[in-house]
Design a protein around this motif. Structure first.
Motif, PDB file in Angstrom:
ATOM      1  N   ARG A  71       0.697  -1.236  -0.221  1.00  9.56           N
ATOM      2  CA  ARG A  71       0.456   0.246  -0.433  1.00  9.56           C
ATOM      3  C   ARG A  71       1.189   1.348   0.025  1.00  9.56           C
ATOM      4  NH1 ARG A  71      -3.636   2.058  -2.709  1.00  9.56           N
ATOM      5  NH2 ARG A  71      -4.571   4.050  -1.237  1.00  9.56           N
ATOM      6  N   LEU A  72       2.389   1.077   0.516  1.00 10.46           N
ATOM      7  CA  LEU A  72       3.020   2.613   0.916  1.00 10.46           C
ATOM      8  C   LEU A  72       3.413   2.521  -0.358  1.00 10.46           C
ATOM      9  CD1 LEU A  72       4.620   1.512   4.190  1.00 10.46           C
ATOM     10  CD2 LEU A  72       3.722   3.879   3.014  1.00 10.46           C
ATOM     11  N   THR A  73       3.413   1.594  -1.674  1.00  8.83           N
ATOM     12  CA  THR A  73       4.081   1.523  -2.774  1.00  8.83           C
ATOM     13  C   THR A  73       2.773   2.457  -3.219  1.00  8.83           C
ATOM     14  OG1 THR A  73       5.799   0.235  -2.821  1.00  8.83           O
ATOM     15  CG2 THR A  73       5.047   0.301  -5.015  1.00  8.83           C
ATOM     16  N   GLN A  74       1.377   1.739  -3.657  1.00  7.38           N
ATOM     17  CA  GLN A  74       0.284   3.090  -3.912  1.00  7.38           C
ATOM     18  C   GLN A  74       0.484   3.832  -3.684  1.00  7.38           C
ATOM     19  OE1 GLN A  74      -1.930  -0.442  -2.975  1.00  7.38           O
ATOM     20  NE2 GLN A  74      -1.668  -2.325  -4.214  1.00  7.38           N
ATOM     21  N   LEU A  75       0.835   4.095  -2.877  1.00  4.26           N
ATOM     22  CA  LEU A  75       0.536   5.571  -2.488  1.00  4.26           C
ATOM     23  C   LEU A  75       1.777   6.527  -2.749  1.00  4.26           C
ATOM     24  CD1 LEU A  75      -0.729   5.091   1.133  1.00  4.26           C
ATOM     25  CD2 LEU A  75      -2.278   5.610  -1.168  1.00  4.26           C
ATOM     26  N   GLY A  76       2.554   6.028  -3.396  1.00  2.39           N
ATOM     27  CA  GLY A  76       4.059   6.927  -3.888  1.00  2.39           C
ATOM     28  C   GLY A  76       4.828   6.739  -3.670  1.00  2.39           C
ATOM     29  N   GLY A  77       5.505   5.520  -2.381  1.00  2.97           N
ATOM     30  CA  GLY A  77       6.257   5.394  -1.193  1.00  2.97           C
ATOM     31  C   GLY A  77       7.013   4.452  -2.152  1.00  2.97           C
ATOM     32  N   ASN A  78       8.560   4.830  -2.509  1.00  8.82           N
ATOM     33  CA  ASN A  78       9.388   4.539  -2.513  1.00  8.82           C
ATOM     34  C   ASN A  78      10.326   3.193  -2.211  1.00  8.82           C
ATOM     35  OD1 ASN A  78      12.384   4.205  -4.060  1.00  8.82           O
ATOM     36  ND2 ASN A  78      11.583   5.341  -5.721  1.00  8.82           N
ATOM     37  N   LEU A  79      10.389   1.790  -2.585  1.00 13.07           N
ATOM     38  CA  LEU A  79      11.463   1.603  -1.626  1.00 13.07           C
ATOM     39  C   LEU A  79      12.330   1.490  -1.322  1.00 13.07           C
ATOM     40  CD1 LEU A  79      11.534  -1.755  -0.176  1.00 13.07           C
ATOM     41  CD2 LEU A  79      12.262  -2.867  -2.787  1.00 13.07           C
ATOM     42  N   PHE A  80      13.544   2.321  -1.761  1.00  9.88           N
ATOM     43  CA  PHE A  80      14.957   2.693  -1.378  1.00  9.88           C
ATOM     44  C   PHE A  80      14.437   3.864   0.285  1.00  9.88           C
ATOM     45  CE2 PHE A  80      15.453   1.547  -5.790  1.00  9.88           C
ATOM     46  CZ  PHE A  80      16.653   0.095  -5.362  1.00  9.88           C
ATOM     47  N   PHE A  81      13.405   4.396  -0.411  1.00  8.89           N
ATOM     48  CA  PHE A  81      13.240   5.231   0.921  1.00  8.89           C
ATOM     49  C   PHE A  81      12.492   4.367   2.302  1.00  8.89           C
ATOM     50  CE2 PHE A  81      13.212   8.345  -1.965  1.00  8.89           C
ATOM     51  CZ  PHE A  81      14.393   9.068  -1.436  1.00  8.89           C
ATOM     52  N   PHE A  82      11.414   3.287   1.898  1.00  6.18           N
ATOM     53  CA  PHE A  82      11.103   2.986   3.099  1.00  6.18           C
ATOM     54  C   PHE A  82      11.718   1.774   3.401  1.00  6.18           C
ATOM     55  CE2 PHE A  82       7.879   1.168  -0.004  1.00  6.18           C
ATOM     56  CZ  PHE A  82       8.391  -0.358  -0.389  1.00  6.18           C
ATOM     57  N   LEU A  83      12.728   1.758   3.199  1.00  5.46           N
ATOM     58  CA  LEU A  83      13.690   0.381   3.349  1.00  5.46           C
ATOM     59  C   LEU A  83      14.260   0.873   4.961  1.00  5.46           C
ATOM     60  CD1 LEU A  83      15.099  -1.622   0.603  1.00  5.46           C
ATOM     61  CD2 LEU A  83      13.411  -2.297   1.893  1.00  5.46           C
ATOM     62  N   LYS A  84      13.850   2.124   4.631  1.00  2.84           N
ATOM     63  CA  LYS A  84      15.410   2.786   6.396  1.00  2.84           C
ATOM     64  C   LYS A  84      13.454   2.575   7.444  1.00  2.84           C
ATOM     65  CE  LYS A  84      17.647   6.016   3.879  1.00  2.84           C
ATOM     66  NZ  LYS A  84      17.901   5.509   2.352  1.00  2.84           N
ATOM     67  N   LEU A  85      12.912   2.690   6.605  1.00  8.29           N
ATOM     68  CA  LEU A  85      11.556   2.855   7.880  1.00  8.29           C
ATOM     69  C   LEU A  85      11.921   0.904   8.680  1.00  8.29           C
ATOM     70  CD1 LEU A  85       8.252   3.504   9.548  1.00  8.29           C
ATOM     71  CD2 LEU A  85       7.619   3.041   7.626  1.00  8.29           C
ATOM     72  N   GLY A  86      11.388   0.550   7.301  1.00  8.92           N
ATOM     73  CA  GLY A  86      11.593  -1.337   7.892  1.00  8.92           C
ATOM     74  C   GLY A  86      12.646  -1.266   8.420  1.00  8.92           C
ATOM     75  N   ALA A  87      13.730  -0.917   8.595  1.00 10.76           N
ATOM     76  CA  ALA A  87      15.013  -1.213   9.282  1.00 10.76           C
ATOM     77  C   ALA A  87      14.671  -0.211  10.696  1.00 10.76           C
ATOM     78  CB  ALA A  87      16.071  -0.240   8.768  1.00 10.76           C
ATOM     79  N   THR A  88      14.100   0.801  10.873  1.00  5.21           N
ATOM     80  CA  THR A  88      13.494   1.210  11.865  1.00  5.21           C
ATOM     81  C   THR A  88      12.639   0.077  12.537  1.00  5.21           C
ATOM     82  OG1 THR A  88      13.630   3.334  10.533  1.00  5.21           O
ATOM     83  CG2 THR A  88      12.274   2.868  12.803  1.00  5.21           C
ATOM     84  N   LEU A  89      12.052  -0.703  12.031  1.00  2.00           N
ATOM     85  CA  LEU A  89      11.120  -1.347  12.762  1.00  2.00           C
ATOM     86  C   LEU A  89      11.797  -3.132  13.206  1.00  2.00           C
ATOM     87  CD1 LEU A  89       7.987  -0.059  10.847  1.00  2.00           C
ATOM     88  CD2 LEU A  89       9.060   0.492  13.504  1.00  2.00           C
ATOM     89  N   GLY A  90      12.758  -3.658  12.416  1.00  2.00           N
ATOM     90  CA  GLY A  90      13.611  -4.854  12.116  1.00  2.00           C
ATOM     91  C   GLY A  90      12.794  -5.315  11.183  1.00  2.00           C
TER      92      GLY A  90
END
Length: 118
Positions: A71-90
Motif C-alpha cells: 500500500r505504501l508503494t501504491q501511495l507513492g512510497g519508494n522502496l529505497f526510502f521505506f526500507l529505512k522505515l523497515g529497518a527502524t522497525l526491524g
C-alpha cells in the motif's frame, strides 16, 4: 487516485513516475529522515506525531501503522526510502518483499536465488 498500473499496462507493477512521486513525497521524506539515529528515536517514541510532522495524510498513516508495504508503494512510497522505515522497525528486505507479493516468508524465499538461505 488513479491506478498507476492502468496507465502503464504492467500488471502487478507500480511505476514510480512523476505523479506517484508527488503523491508519496511526504512518505519518502519521512522515511529518508530515518537515516539519522536521533530521528529513529523520535519516530519510535511517538509514531503518530512523527508522521504528522512530515505531513502524511490519513491513508498514508494507516499504511505505515499497518506496515502495509504494498500500500505504501501504491501511495507513492519508494522502496529505497521505506526500507529505512523497515529497518527502524526491524523489517528486512525479504520479509517486506514477501508481504508485498502476498506470500509467506518461506514461500518467498523459495523464489530467491540466495546461497545458504533456508
Amino acid at each position: 487516485m488513479s491506478d498507476n498500473r492502468d496507465r502503464w499496462g504492467i500488471p502487478g507493477t507500480y511505476v514510480f513516475d512523476l505523479q506517484l512521486s508527488r503523491r508519496g513525497y511526504a512518505i519518502n521524506k519521512m522515511c529518508h529522515s530515518l537515516r539519522l539515529a536521533e530521528n529513529r528515536d523520535l519516530y519510535l517514541a511517538d509514531e503518530d506525531a512523527y508522521m504528522t510532522r512530515f505531513g502524511l495524510d490519513a491513508e498514508q498513516k494507516q499504511a505505515v501503522r499497518e506496515r502495509n508495504w504494498l500500500r505504501l508503494t501504491q501511495l507513492g512510497g519508494n522502496l529505497f526510502f521505506f526500507l529505512k522505515l523497515g529497518a527502524t522497525l526491524g523489517h528486512g528486505l525479504y520479509p517486506i518483499g514477501a508481504q508485498m507479493r502476498g506470500e509467506s516468508f518461506e514461500d518467498f524465499m523459495k523464489t530467491r536465488n540466495v546461497p545458504g538461505a533456508t
